[in-house]
Design a protein around this motif. Structure first.
Motif, short mmCIF file in Angstrom:
data_model
loop_
_atom_site.label_atom_id
_atom_site.label_comp_id
_atom_site.label_asym_id
_atom_site.label_seq_id
_atom_site.Cartn_x
_atom_site.Cartn_y
_atom_site.Cartn_z
N GLY A 240 12.08 6.56 -9.18
CA GLY A 240 12.37 6.46 -7.47
C GLY A 240 11.59 4.96 -6.67
N SER A 241 12.40 5.80 -4.94
CA SER A 241 12.07 4.60 -4.52
C SER A 241 10.89 4.52 -3.96
CB SER A 241 12.52 5.64 -3.03
OG SER A 241 11.88 6.58 -2.45
N VAL A 242 9.66 4.72 -4.19
CA VAL A 242 8.16 4.15 -4.19
C VAL A 242 8.07 3.18 -5.31
CG1 VAL A 242 5.85 5.28 -4.13
CG2 VAL A 242 7.54 7.29 -3.29
N MET A 243 8.00 3.47 -6.78
CA MET A 243 8.13 2.85 -7.29
C MET A 243 8.66 1.02 -6.60
SD MET A 243 6.20 2.10 -9.58
CE MET A 243 5.97 0.04 -9.90
N ARG A 244 10.43 1.47 -6.65
CA ARG A 244 11.21 0.66 -6.52
C ARG A 244 10.90 0.22 -5.56
NH1 ARG A 244 15.89 2.88 -4.00
NH2 ARG A 244 14.91 2.76 -1.93
N SER A 245 10.67 0.66 -4.12
CA SER A 245 9.56 -0.06 -3.04
C SER A 245 8.30 -0.64 -3.32
CB SER A 245 9.05 1.09 -1.56
OG SER A 245 10.11 1.58 -1.50
N ILE A 246 7.59 -0.73 -4.19
CA ILE A 246 6.60 -1.35 -4.45
C ILE A 246 7.30 -2.89 -5.29
CG2 ILE A 246 4.28 -1.12 -6.20
CD1 ILE A 246 4.12 1.56 -5.45
N LEU A 247 7.60 -1.83 -6.30
CA LEU A 247 7.94 -3.77 -7.31
C LEU A 247 9.21 -4.51 -6.52
CD1 LEU A 247 9.93 -1.67 -10.25
CD2 LEU A 247 8.22 -2.93 -10.52
N VAL A 248 9.59 -3.79 -5.24
CA VAL A 248 10.72 -4.73 -4.31
C VAL A 248 9.52 -6.10 -3.85
CG1 VAL A 248 11.96 -5.15 -2.60
CG2 VAL A 248 12.73 -3.73 -3.90
N ALA A 249 7.90 -5.27 -3.30
CA ALA A 249 7.49 -5.73 -1.89
C ALA A 249 6.23 -6.97 -3.40
CB ALA A 249 6.07 -4.76 -2.02
N MET B 35 0.59 -0.81 0.24
CA MET B 35 -0.11 0.06 -0.36
C MET B 35 1.03 1.27 0.31
SD MET B 35 -2.97 0.50 3.11
CE MET B 35 -1.86 0.83 4.56
N LEU B 36 0.92 2.47 -0.58
CA LEU B 36 0.86 3.05 -0.64
C LEU B 36 -0.28 4.36 -0.63
CD1 LEU B 36 3.08 5.64 -1.56
CD2 LEU B 36 2.37 5.54 -4.00
N GLN C 126 10.14 -9.93 -4.59
CA GLN C 126 9.99 -10.69 -3.97
C GLN C 126 9.25 -10.66 -2.54
OE1 GLN C 126 13.61 -10.91 -4.52
NE2 GLN C 126 13.82 -12.07 -2.37
N LEU C 127 8.34 -9.94 -1.90
CA LEU C 127 7.86 -9.84 -0.26
C LEU C 127 6.69 -10.65 -0.26
CD1 LEU C 127 9.93 -6.60 1.12
CD2 LEU C 127 10.39 -9.12 1.14
N LYS C 128 6.24 -11.54 -2.03
CA LYS C 128 5.10 -11.80 -1.78
C LYS C 128 4.09 -10.92 -1.64
CE LYS C 128 7.17 -16.09 -0.15
NZ LYS C 128 7.28 -17.22 0.97
N ALA C 129 3.85 -10.05 -2.42
CA ALA C 129 2.43 -8.92 -2.83
C ALA C 129 2.15 -9.47 -3.85
CB ALA C 129 2.80 -7.26 -2.53
N ASP C 130 0.88 -9.16 -3.92
CA ASP C 130 0.09 -9.68 -4.93
C ASP C 130 -0.85 -8.98 -5.66
OD1 ASP C 130 0.60 -12.70 -4.89
OD2 ASP C 130 -0.45 -13.31 -3.83
N MET D 65 6.28 -3.72 -14.43
CA MET D 65 5.49 -3.95 -13.40
C MET D 65 4.76 -5.38 -13.80
SD MET D 65 3.27 -3.36 -10.61
CE MET D 65 2.11 -3.99 -9.57
N ASP D 66 4.53 -6.43 -13.52
CA ASP D 66 3.73 -7.78 -13.61
C ASP D 66 2.20 -6.89 -14.31
OD1 ASP D 66 1.80 -9.95 -13.21
OD2 ASP D 66 3.14 -10.90 -11.80
N ARG D 67 1.60 -7.51 -14.85
CA ARG D 67 0.43 -7.06 -15.96
C ARG D 67 -0.58 -7.66 -14.92
NH1 ARG D 67 2.72 -3.32 -16.76
NH2 ARG D 67 3.53 -2.46 -18.32
N ASN D 68 0.01 -8.96 -13.92
CA ASN D 68 -1.56 -9.95 -13.18
C ASN D 68 -1.53 -9.54 -11.79
OD1 ASN D 68 -1.88 -11.61 -15.80
ND2 ASN D 68 0.29 -12.20 -15.29
#
Length: 191
Positions: free
Chosen positions: A73-82, A35-36, A85-89, A160-163
């Motif tokens: 930037g850091s916000v988009m990087r954090s979303i992509l890592v989540a 969540m942002l 790497q961190l199993k956010a769907d 970004m994963d399109r799914n």
């Protein structure tokens, strides 16, 4: 006594009394969401309660206005890592009514910087280095449009994963009422 010393004193008791145990969880979000949202103090406890989120349920990224300002930037990087790497769907972009970023006065911010000791000549240097302070500090006029813009940036990011559904919501900072601006599931069905 300073605020820092109050925090450290409290923390010693918190750790000694093992109050941390009720917050134990893993690094993976139980509800598998990232969540942002805005850094507004009214949302610190209200928003998770309004969404029925407990400690460990979500990755929460906070920025002024819940705005994605730069695609790398850091916000988009954090979303992509989540996500990767961190199993956010799922992604939730949550703005709010009465946001300070809707009335940001960049001139006033720069003046405050100068009053607090930043050399005003530095702003000329920044300008000629390609930094537009008004653009860099800008807010938004309409929270709904701002949320839509951030949702579009995340959804259409080349990495970004399109799914993954990207939802856009606006919360009332007084009541916690959530209004859906963009239902990410609808977008997945359409494409």
């Amino acid at each position: 006594m300073t605020i820092l010393s109050e925090i450290i004193d409290f923390n010693k008791d918190f750790v000694q009394d093992e109050k941390f145990k009720e917050y134990e969880t893993t690094k993976f979000p139980d509800k598998r969401i990232v969540m942002l949202t805005c850094m507004d103090t009214r949302l610190t406890e209200l928003l998770p309660k309004a969404m029925n989120l407990k400690n460990g349920d979500a990755k929460i990224i906070k920025s002024a206005g819940a705005i994605v300002t730069h695609p790398f930037g850091s916000v988009m990087r954090s979303i992509l890592v989540a996500i990767y790497q961190l199993k956010a769907d799922e992604v939730y972009i949550i703005g709010h009514h009465d946001c300070g970023m809707s009335s940001v006065d960049t001139t006033s911010i720069v003046e405050s910087m100068v009053e607090r000791g930043i050399d005003k000549n530095l702003f000329t240097t920044l300008k000629y280095s390609g930094i537009d302070m008004k653009e860099w500090l800008r807010g938004f006029n309409d929270v709904t449009q701002s949320v839509k813009s951030s949702v579009d940036q995340v959804r259409n990011h080349p990495l970004m994963d399109r799914n993954v559904p990207v939802h856009g919501l606006v919360v009332d900072p007084h009541t916690g009422q959530l209004d859906i601006i963009t239902n990410g599931y609808d977008y997945l069905v359409e494409n």
